[in-house]
Design a protein around this motif. Sequence first.
Motif, PDB file in Angstrom:
ATOM      1  N   GLU A   1      78.108  97.383 -25.924  1.00 11.59           N
ATOM      2  CA  GLU A   1      78.428  98.805 -26.066  1.00 11.59           C
ATOM      3  C   GLU A   1      79.905  99.057 -25.788  1.00 11.59           C
ATOM      4  O   GLU A   1      80.544  99.863 -26.467  1.00 11.59           O
ATOM      5  CB  GLU A   1      77.557  99.635 -25.123  1.00 11.59           C
ATOM      6  CG  GLU A   1      76.118  99.787 -25.576  1.00 11.59           C
ATOM      7  CD  GLU A   1      76.010 100.445 -26.942  1.00 11.59           C
ATOM      8  OE1 GLU A   1      76.708 101.448 -27.176  1.00 11.59           O
ATOM      9  OE2 GLU A   1      75.245  99.950 -27.790  1.00 11.59           O
ATOM     10  N   GLN A   2      80.445  98.381 -24.778  1.00 16.19           N
ATOM     11  CA  GLN A   2      81.867  98.530 -24.475  1.00 16.19           C
ATOM     12  C   GLN A   2      82.717  98.013 -25.628  1.00 16.19           C
ATOM     13  O   GLN A   2      83.726  98.625 -26.002  1.00 16.19           O
ATOM     14  CB  GLN A   2      82.208  97.778 -23.185  1.00 16.19           C
ATOM     15  CG  GLN A   2      83.655  97.930 -22.740  1.00 16.19           C
ATOM     16  CD  GLN A   2      83.994  99.362 -22.403  1.00 16.19           C
ATOM     17  OE1 GLN A   2      83.135 100.118 -21.959  1.00 16.19           O
ATOM     18  NE2 GLN A   2      85.221  99.743 -22.622  1.00 16.19           N
TER      19      GLN A   2
ATOM     20  N   GLU B   1      75.479  96.401 -22.124  1.00 19.03           N
ATOM     21  CA  GLU B   1      76.681  97.155 -21.777  1.00 19.03           C
ATOM     22  C   GLU B   1      77.940  96.487 -22.302  1.00 19.03           C
ATOM     23  O   GLU B   1      78.890  97.160 -22.704  1.00 19.03           O
ATOM     24  CB  GLU B   1      76.766  97.309 -20.255  1.00 19.03           C
ATOM     25  CG  GLU B   1      75.761  98.269 -19.673  1.00 19.03           C
ATOM     26  CD  GLU B   1      75.875  99.653 -20.281  1.00 19.03           C
ATOM     27  OE1 GLU B   1      76.992 100.208 -20.305  1.00 19.03           O
ATOM     28  OE2 GLU B   1      74.847 100.181 -20.739  1.00 19.03           O
TER      29      GLU B   1
ATOM     30  N   ARG C   1      71.992 103.155 -15.453  1.00 20.01           N
ATOM     31  CA  ARG C   1      71.908 103.458 -16.878  1.00 20.01           C
ATOM     32  C   ARG C   1      72.243 104.918 -17.124  1.00 20.01           C
ATOM     33  O   ARG C   1      72.038 105.784 -16.281  1.00 20.01           O
ATOM     34  CB  ARG C   1      70.515 103.146 -17.410  1.00 20.01           C
ATOM     35  CG  ARG C   1      70.218 101.658 -17.524  1.00 20.01           C
ATOM     36  CD  ARG C   1      68.828 101.424 -18.057  1.00 20.01           C
ATOM     37  NE  ARG C   1      67.813 101.988 -17.168  1.00 20.01           N
ATOM     38  CZ  ARG C   1      66.523 101.979 -17.448  1.00 20.01           C
ATOM     39  NH1 ARG C   1      66.092 101.486 -18.586  1.00 20.01           N
ATOM     40  NH2 ARG C   1      65.654 102.487 -16.594  1.00 20.01           N
ATOM     41  N   ASN C   2      72.728 105.207 -18.356  1.00 17.56           N
ATOM     42  CA  ASN C   2      73.137 106.566 -18.696  1.00 17.56           C
ATOM     43  C   ASN C   2      72.013 107.577 -18.550  1.00 17.56           C
ATOM     44  O   ASN C   2      72.236 108.713 -18.148  1.00 17.56           O
ATOM     45  CB  ASN C   2      73.683 106.608 -20.138  1.00 17.56           C
ATOM     46  CG  ASN C   2      75.015 105.909 -20.254  1.00 17.56           C
ATOM     47  OD1 ASN C   2      75.779 105.871 -19.296  1.00 17.56           O
ATOM     48  ND2 ASN C   2      75.298 105.352 -21.414  1.00 17.56           N
TER      49      ASN C   2
ATOM     50  N   ARG D   1      82.326 105.738 -18.660  1.00 20.20           N
ATOM     51  CA  ARG D   1      82.242 104.310 -18.383  1.00 20.20           C
ATOM     52  C   ARG D   1      81.591 104.093 -17.045  1.00 20.20           C
ATOM     53  O   ARG D   1      81.792 104.837 -16.112  1.00 20.20           O
ATOM     54  CB  ARG D   1      83.647 103.697 -18.384  1.00 20.20           C
ATOM     55  CG  ARG D   1      83.612 102.169 -18.318  1.00 20.20           C
ATOM     56  CD  ARG D   1      84.936 101.596 -18.719  1.00 20.20           C
ATOM     57  NE  ARG D   1      84.869 100.134 -18.729  1.00 20.20           N
ATOM     58  CZ  ARG D   1      85.840  99.376 -19.146  1.00 20.20           C
ATOM     59  NH1 ARG D   1      86.947  99.887 -19.616  1.00 20.20           N
ATOM     60  NH2 ARG D   1      85.728  98.064 -19.128  1.00 20.20           N
ATOM     61  N   ASN D   2      80.807 103.038 -16.942  1.00 16.14           N
ATOM     62  CA  ASN D   2      80.042 102.772 -15.728  1.00 16.14           C
ATOM     63  C   ASN D   2      80.865 102.018 -14.700  1.00 16.14           C
ATOM     64  O   ASN D   2      80.494 100.968 -14.235  1.00 16.14           O
ATOM     65  CB  ASN D   2      78.788 101.950 -16.073  1.00 16.14           C
ATOM     66  CG  ASN D   2      77.888 102.717 -16.987  1.00 16.14           C
ATOM     67  OD1 ASN D   2      77.595 103.870 -16.738  1.00 16.14           O
ATOM     68  ND2 ASN D   2      77.452 102.071 -18.056  1.00 16.14           N
TER      69      ASN D   2
ATOM     70  N   ILE E   1      83.485  94.857 -18.112  1.00 17.49           N
ATOM     71  CA  ILE E   1      83.075  96.264 -18.127  1.00 17.49           C
ATOM     72  C   ILE E   1      83.420  96.974 -16.820  1.00 17.49           C
ATOM     73  O   ILE E   1      82.949  98.083 -16.567  1.00 17.49           O
ATOM     74  CB  ILE E   1      81.573  96.422 -18.429  1.00 17.49           C
ATOM     75  CG1 ILE E   1      80.717  95.698 -17.379  1.00 17.49           C
ATOM     76  CG2 ILE E   1      81.253  95.933 -19.827  1.00 17.49           C
ATOM     77  CD1 ILE E   1      79.222  95.920 -17.565  1.00 17.49           C
TER      78      ILE E   1
ATOM     79  N   PHE F   1      75.166  99.258 -10.880  1.00 17.66           N
ATOM     80  CA  PHE F   1      75.039  99.798 -12.233  1.00 17.66           C
ATOM     81  C   PHE F   1      73.888 100.794 -12.338  1.00 17.66           C
ATOM     82  O   PHE F   1      72.807 100.595 -11.800  1.00 17.66           O
ATOM     83  CB  PHE F   1      74.819  98.663 -13.244  1.00 17.66           C
ATOM     84  CG  PHE F   1      74.568  99.168 -14.644  1.00 17.66           C
ATOM     85  CD1 PHE F   1      75.611  99.644 -15.411  1.00 17.66           C
ATOM     86  CD2 PHE F   1      73.282  99.184 -15.179  1.00 17.66           C
ATOM     87  CE1 PHE F   1      75.383 100.121 -16.689  1.00 17.66           C
ATOM     88  CE2 PHE F   1      73.053  99.658 -16.450  1.00 17.66           C
ATOM     89  CZ  PHE F   1      74.103 100.127 -17.206  1.00 17.66           C
TER      90      PHE F   1
END
Length: 277
Positions: A13-14, A10, A91-92, A163-164, A77, A89
């Motif tokens: 990815e951010q 993550e 996941r997408n 965004r998480n 993040i 958290f």
Amino acid sequence: MSKKKLLINEVFEQARRESEKTTKSGLASYLHLCFIDHLKFYEISEKTFIRYYEDFVEGNSRRNIEQERLNKMSQYIGYKDFTDFSRTFIRNDEKKNLTTVKISVDQDEEIISERLSKININIINEQHFKMPEFVRQNSFGLVGMFILGSFLIGNYYCSSSNRNTPLSFFNVASIGKNCMYWDKNEYKPTDCKDGNPLLTIVPKDMIQIKYFKRITRKDTLTVENALGKTWYSKVDGKVEFFTMDGIDPENKKELKRSTEYIIRKYSGKKSGIMPAE
């Protein structure tokens, strides 16, 4: 998948979204500078970021990472620390069927009741929504219905969020606002199309929203709690202290790190001998 592997993935990815860089080394370089500039954290070098990527994203390493580093990467993040990330958290690929809403009540706020603090609720996206069992069993009444309505609103906004970041119980309205403005003591999120001529609208920076604050109680500052942790601006003999390095939003001057002399002279703590500046 381990929580460390998820976190490292993550973080990169951010960085990819923020920097638009695509190479492993380019992302590592961006992260190294970003952690120094925004988090004031110097402990993770560019090579270390590359090693983390190779070990945890490309591989399946389970080697140890210092807790402070895990906390800083979690903060980058949008989480409080690694424990917060590990607990909340999602996941997408799980968001299609599940939304996590984090409810928190500050300790010094007398809101609702103490038993509502730090509750995590999972909501399954079904056509028929059933009232959560804990609402019925604890007889929350109207308060429970209010919470339920908040869940439904949070479920809607979470489905479109990129965004998480865990949703704050009383801050659902800020989701989707991609700009921010300075509101006397801190940055607040707003719509980029806000037409208020009195506001200076700038792109949203979650780091500044969370950590960049003007210190309103100068009398609470001491050399022990402020030296190395605060910055200041001085205009016409007036000093303002801030919690993070950057630019004074009101006079546009670059902030300076607070010295012992500045803290003793302008914080309201006048006792003791002031060293020469």
